[in-house]
Design a protein around this motif. Structure first.
Motif, short mmCIF file in Angstrom:
data_model
loop_
_atom_site.label_atom_id
_atom_site.label_comp_id
_atom_site.label_asym_id
_atom_site.label_seq_id
_atom_site.Cartn_x
_atom_site.Cartn_y
_atom_site.Cartn_z
N ASP A 121 0.81 -1.22 0.00
CA ASP A 121 0.00 0.00 0.00
C ASP A 121 0.85 1.28 0.00
O ASP A 121 0.35 2.36 0.35
CB ASP A 121 -0.94 0.01 1.22
N LEU A 122 2.10 1.19 -0.40
CA LEU A 122 2.96 2.38 -0.46
C LEU A 122 2.39 3.43 -1.40
O LEU A 122 2.62 4.63 -1.21
CB LEU A 122 4.36 1.98 -0.93
N GLY A 123 1.69 3.01 -2.42
CA GLY A 123 1.11 3.93 -3.39
C GLY A 123 1.11 3.32 -4.77
O GLY A 123 2.16 2.89 -5.26
N ASN A 124 -0.06 3.24 -5.39
CA ASN A 124 -0.14 2.65 -6.72
C ASN A 124 0.70 3.42 -7.73
O ASN A 124 1.26 2.83 -8.66
CB ASN A 124 -1.59 2.58 -7.18
N ASP A 125 0.80 4.75 -7.56
CA ASP A 125 1.60 5.54 -8.50
C ASP A 125 3.07 5.20 -8.39
O ASP A 125 3.81 5.18 -9.39
CB ASP A 125 1.37 7.04 -8.28
N PHE A 126 3.53 4.88 -7.17
CA PHE A 126 4.93 4.49 -6.97
C PHE A 126 5.24 3.19 -7.71
O PHE A 126 6.23 3.09 -8.44
CB PHE A 126 5.22 4.34 -5.48
N TYR A 127 4.39 2.19 -7.53
CA TYR A 127 4.64 0.91 -8.20
C TYR A 127 4.44 1.02 -9.71
O TYR A 127 5.14 0.35 -10.48
CB TYR A 127 3.73 -0.17 -7.60
N LYS A 128 3.52 1.84 -10.13
CA LYS A 128 3.32 2.03 -11.58
C LYS A 128 4.58 2.58 -12.22
O LYS A 128 4.92 2.23 -13.37
CB LYS A 128 2.14 2.97 -11.82
N ALA A 129 5.30 3.44 -11.51
CA ALA A 129 6.53 4.02 -12.05
C ALA A 129 7.67 3.02 -12.08
O ALA A 129 8.61 3.16 -12.88
CB ALA A 129 6.94 5.24 -11.22
N MET A 130 7.61 2.00 -11.24
CA MET A 130 8.71 1.03 -11.15
C MET A 130 8.47 -0.21 -12.01
O MET A 130 9.42 -0.79 -12.55
CB MET A 130 8.91 0.61 -9.68
N LEU A 131 7.23 -0.63 -12.12
CA LEU A 131 6.92 -1.91 -12.76
C LEU A 131 6.62 -1.71 -14.25
O LEU A 131 6.80 -0.64 -14.80
CB LEU A 131 5.74 -2.57 -12.05
N ASP A 132 6.16 -2.78 -14.89
CA ASP A 132 5.80 -2.74 -16.31
C ASP A 132 4.39 -2.19 -16.46
O ASP A 132 3.73 -1.84 -15.48
CB ASP A 132 5.87 -4.16 -16.89
N ARG A 133 3.89 -2.15 -17.68
CA ARG A 133 2.59 -1.53 -17.94
C ARG A 133 1.44 -2.31 -17.33
O ARG A 133 0.37 -1.74 -17.08
CB ARG A 133 2.37 -1.36 -19.44
N ARG A 134 1.63 -3.61 -17.06
CA ARG A 134 0.58 -4.41 -16.42
C ARG A 134 0.76 -4.48 -14.91
O ARG A 134 -0.03 -5.14 -14.23
CB ARG A 134 0.55 -5.83 -17.01
N MET A 135 1.76 -3.83 -14.37
CA MET A 135 2.01 -3.81 -12.92
C MET A 135 2.22 -5.22 -12.37
O MET A 135 1.60 -5.66 -11.41
CB MET A 135 0.85 -3.15 -12.19
N VAL A 136 3.12 -5.97 -12.98
CA VAL A 136 3.46 -7.32 -12.51
C VAL A 136 4.60 -7.21 -11.50
O VAL A 136 5.69 -6.77 -11.86
CB VAL A 136 3.87 -8.24 -13.67
#
Length: 383
Positions: A121-136
């Motif tokens: 739960d750190l932040g969906n925007d944070f993980y979106k910036a780190m992961l691929d387009r499907r957020m794997v």
């Protein structure tokens, strides 16, 4: 012990007395204040005593404080683990942590949502910036000729769907569904109805918003409460949070939820030795209550419940995945610097690169297990 004066990157460093860590690190061809990318650059001499006294926890915490650096942390850790320098950690500390894991259920129902709140739960925007387009948020499959992270993750998702033999009209359960990468891919490309469970409110909200047009349902739920039948089950990157005291329970839940002639794919990081403790720094700062399984523990958990139809190790691909995540993290850090601060930056960088080094050294593995319910007399069709 004598003192030594060195020059690093053209700049002199203060003279210091030789330390026991000089000799220990030399076994991994690492020099303190050396000039190679994997060498340790020391900024506070007292940190050496803290590292020697507290092992992995001291190493990580002094790095977070800025007491030392290494230009290539991934190479630093790969060398440490190949040389098995972890044996220098005081044995009684590991013994106490192992004893605690056997006496206390660190992954109980009461604790189940802690990792979701503190990590996912750190932040969906944070993980979106780190992961691929499907957020794997699990290992990509680079061996299929993938040229970038997006391709590697889609190749992994498709590999899972093909191993499960998904067909239109089937129902798929994803235990620990993350941000919905597998359920969305399976619904889009294989025409299946999907149900996911997660312990992260942020992940649940993301899936409900992004995949509202797909036959995908997501529940904020502990896996132990599952009690529906599904044609196929997958669990990708969640079993590391189950803990050895609950491995058997997990397999019983899977059996309870698996339809006759069903298949389950279990995708998990694993350790080489059954009786080894979770890294204390990772447990304290990254994955609270986490515990990697061994092959023997997984086999024991499935014994007389499910049949292992296939076991696939592609742990070396996690090195490549983590380095891609790190590149994205560094590229996008400026967006989050004010929110999270320098200490978090150093913590997250240490997490990604130390794990990359661990997979590179084959200190930890990545397995995909395929199980069937053949003990009930069905005939599993494994493609």
């Amino acid at each position: 012990m004598g003192s030594e004066q060195q020059e690093v990157m053209g700049s002199p460093v203060l003279a210091r007395r030789r330390h026991l860590l000089d000799e220990a690190l030399a076994q991994a061809d690492i020099r303190i204040n050396g000039d190679r990318p994997w060498d340790l650059q020391l900024h506070r001499e007292a940190a050496l005593d803290e590292i020697l006294a507290r092992g992995s926890l001291g190493l990580g915490e002094t790095y977070m404080l800025g007491d030392w650096d290494a230009r290539a942390l991934d190479q630093f850790f790969a060398r440490i683990l190949r040389a098995d320098l972890t044996r220098l950690v005081r044995p009684w500390r590991n013994a106490l942590r192992l004893l605690r894991s056997y006496l206390v259920n660190l992954q109980s129902r009461r604790r189940a949502f802690e990792v979701g709140e503190r990590h996912y739960d750190l932040g969906n925007d944070f993980y979106k910036a780190m992961l691929d387009r499907r957020m794997v948020y699990s290992c990509g499959y680079w061996r299929a000729g993938a040229e970038d992270l997006d391709q590697a993750q889609e190749a992994k998702l498709d590999l899972i769907c093909r191993k499960l033999g998904l067909q239109p009209g089937m129902r798929l359960l994803d235990i620990g569904c993350g941000w919905g990468s597998l359920v969305s891919y399976a619904a889009e490309h294989y025409g299946v109805e999907c149900v996911g469970v997660t312990v992260s409110r942020e992940q649940q909200a993301y899936i409900r918003e992004r995949y509202a047009d797909l036959p995908v349902t997501v529940h904020l739920q502990d896996y132990r409460n599952l009690d529906q039948k599904f044609d196929r089950i997958a669990s990708v990157g969640m079993f590391e949070h189950v803990g050895h005291r609950n491995h058997r329970t997990f397999m019983k839940v899977a059996k309870r939820c698996l339809a006759p002639d069903g298949l389950m794919l279990l995708h998990t990081i694993g350790k080489n030795q059954r009786h080894s403790a979770t890294d204390p720094w990772i447990e304290r700062y990254i994955f609270p209550n986490g515990e990697l399984p061994s092959t023997g523990q997984i086999g024991d958990a499935a014994d007389r419940l499910l049949v292992c139809e296939d076991l696939h190790n592609f742990g070396s691909d996690y090195d490549h995945t983590l380095m891609a995540w790190h590149a994205n993290f560094e590229r996008n850090w400026s967006q989050f610097a004010d929110r999270y601060g320098e200490r978090f930056y150093r913590m997250w960088r240490y997490y990604l690169l130390s794990c990359a080094g661990a997979f590179r050294a084959r200190h930890i593995q990545l397995w995909q297990w395929l199980f069937s319910d053949r003990l009930e007399g069905g005939v599993a069709r494994v493609s």
